[in-house]
Write an enzyme that holds these catalytic residues in place. Structure first.
Site, short mmCIF file in Angstrom:
data_model
loop_
_atom_site.label_atom_id
_atom_site.label_comp_id
_atom_site.label_asym_id
_atom_site.label_seq_id
_atom_site.Cartn_x
_atom_site.Cartn_y
_atom_site.Cartn_z
CG HIS A 186 9.98 -10.57 19.45
ND1 HIS A 186 10.79 -9.82 18.61
CD2 HIS A 186 9.15 -11.27 18.63
CE1 HIS A 186 10.46 -10.06 17.36
NE2 HIS A 186 9.48 -10.93 17.34
CG HIS A 190 6.40 -12.90 9.81
ND1 HIS A 190 5.55 -12.93 10.90
CD2 HIS A 190 7.65 -12.98 10.33
CE1 HIS A 190 6.25 -13.03 12.01
NE2 HIS A 190 7.53 -13.05 11.69
NE ARG A 244 3.90 -13.53 16.99
CZ ARG A 244 4.01 -13.00 18.20
NH1 ARG A 244 2.94 -12.42 18.76
NH2 ARG A 244 5.15 -13.05 18.86
NE ARG A 277 5.85 -10.40 14.42
CZ ARG A 277 5.55 -10.07 15.68
NH1 ARG A 277 4.62 -9.17 15.91
NH2 ARG A 277 6.17 -10.65 16.69
CE LYS A 302 4.65 -17.17 17.42
NZ LYS A 302 6.04 -17.55 17.06
CE1 TYR A 344 12.19 -7.72 11.83
CE2 TYR A 344 12.17 -8.24 14.18
CZ TYR A 344 11.68 -8.43 12.91
OH TYR A 344 10.66 -9.32 12.72
#
Length: 324
Positions: free
Chosen positions: A289, A263, A168, A266, A192, A298
């Site tokens: 994730h 992004h 990120r 990514r 995160k 994806y």
């Protein structure tokens, strides 16, 4: 007053964007308020700042000299322009949330008679297919920085790490130099929620980072510089906003017409891995994730690509429309 001045100093970091006249003081006061009263995270406040400046610039161009003269139609036009620009639903929702919060704040402070966002509807939530560069486009993009310059060495290393490890933009802007093991090819990343994960660093990224560490970072580092890997010209950690600007600038130089964002690198990382046969669980772990469903977006991208290839090149698929 201390909180307000802190926000104002932060706002004039690496970002090339400044709020237009007539909008600046309200944005600054609002950011100080959300920082003190709402306790929002630094990243959220910076995102709100960027969103509101973007909105203010648009509104100024449409003839609204300040927040008090903004109309519902002008705000709706801004949202529509973002939708046409390919922004994800989540990004649109955040931008609208920032604007709603600002409008309510201005009403509560007596600086606005009525809330111009009251009748706006929220963007519909749903999954979207992220835009990824082709491998050829990615090669053009990665080769666009001038490696004969200090900044070019830095920018190439940033892009190689983002694409090569799926980071990120907030992760790459804050990564420490000692968090990357160039000999063994891995990096320790805090994503995160301050969750730690180990990600591989590919050979091209290793070469680019070594080149930057030897011929780039020493020229950018100042006495006040910390341990962050990527530095601005002032020796401070490079900001997320500046990386966003750099991605846009180099995409333009490389002749890429897609709406590339940090992004998007990514997205491309994940899509290209799946195209090469990587396991979705492994990709999930590398991306950080928490939910496998997020990563499975994806797989839909790759499935759509295969369907398009089949429709374009399989002889029976091309003739199917003539079958009675």
């Amino acid at each position: 007053m201390g909180a307000k001045s802190e926000v104002q100093v932060r706002k004039r970091g690496d970002s090339p964007l400044e709020p237009p006249s007539g909008y600046e003081s309200e944005i600054s006061n609002f950011l100080a308020w959300v920082q003190l009263e709402r306790g929002l995270s630094k990243n959220t406040i910076e995102s709100y700042e960027s969103d509101l400046i973007q909105c203010a610039i648009f509104l100024k161009e449409k003839g609204a000299g300040n927040w008090q003269s903004v109309s519902l139609d002008q705000v709706s036009t801004w949202i529509s322009s973002l939708t046409l620009g390919g922004y994800a639903v989540a990004s649109l929702a955040r931008k609208l949330s920032a604007l709603r919060m600002l409008a309510r704040y201005l009403v509560s402070e007596g600086n606005l008679e009525s809330d111009f966002t009251e009748l706006l509807s929220n963007p519909k939530k749903g999954r979207f297919l992220p835009h990824a560069l082709s491998i050829e486009e990615m090669e053009k993009f990665l080769n666009s920085p001038d490696l004969n310059t200090v900044q070019g060495k830095r920018d190439r290393a940033i892009f190689e790490l983002m694409y090569g490890s799926g980071l990120r933009v907030s992760e790459v802007s804050s990564v420490l130099a000692n968090a990357i093991d160039l000999d063994d090819g891995f990096a320790r990343i805090f994503g995160k929620g301050a969750k730690e994960r180990i990600v591989p660093v590919g050979g091209q990224a290793v070469l680019a980072i070594r080149n930057y560490l030897h011929g780039g970072r020493p020229h950018l580092a100042k006495e006040k510089s910390g341990g962050e890997l990527f530095l601005s010209k002032r020796g401070t950690p490079i900001s997320r906003k500046m990386i966003w600007v750099l991605v846009k600038d180099y995409a333009r130089r490389a002749g890429i017409e897609k709406n590339l964002t940090p992004h998007g690198l990514r997205h491309s990382f994940a899509t290209h891995l799946l195209m090469g046969g990587a396991d979705v669980r492994a990709v999930q772990e590398m991306l950080g994730h928490a939910d496998i469903g997020t990563t499975q977006i994806y797989t839909h991208v790759e499935s759509q690509r295969l369907q398009d290839e089949h429709a374009n090149f399989h002889p029976l698929a091309q003739k199917s429309e003539n079958v009675n």
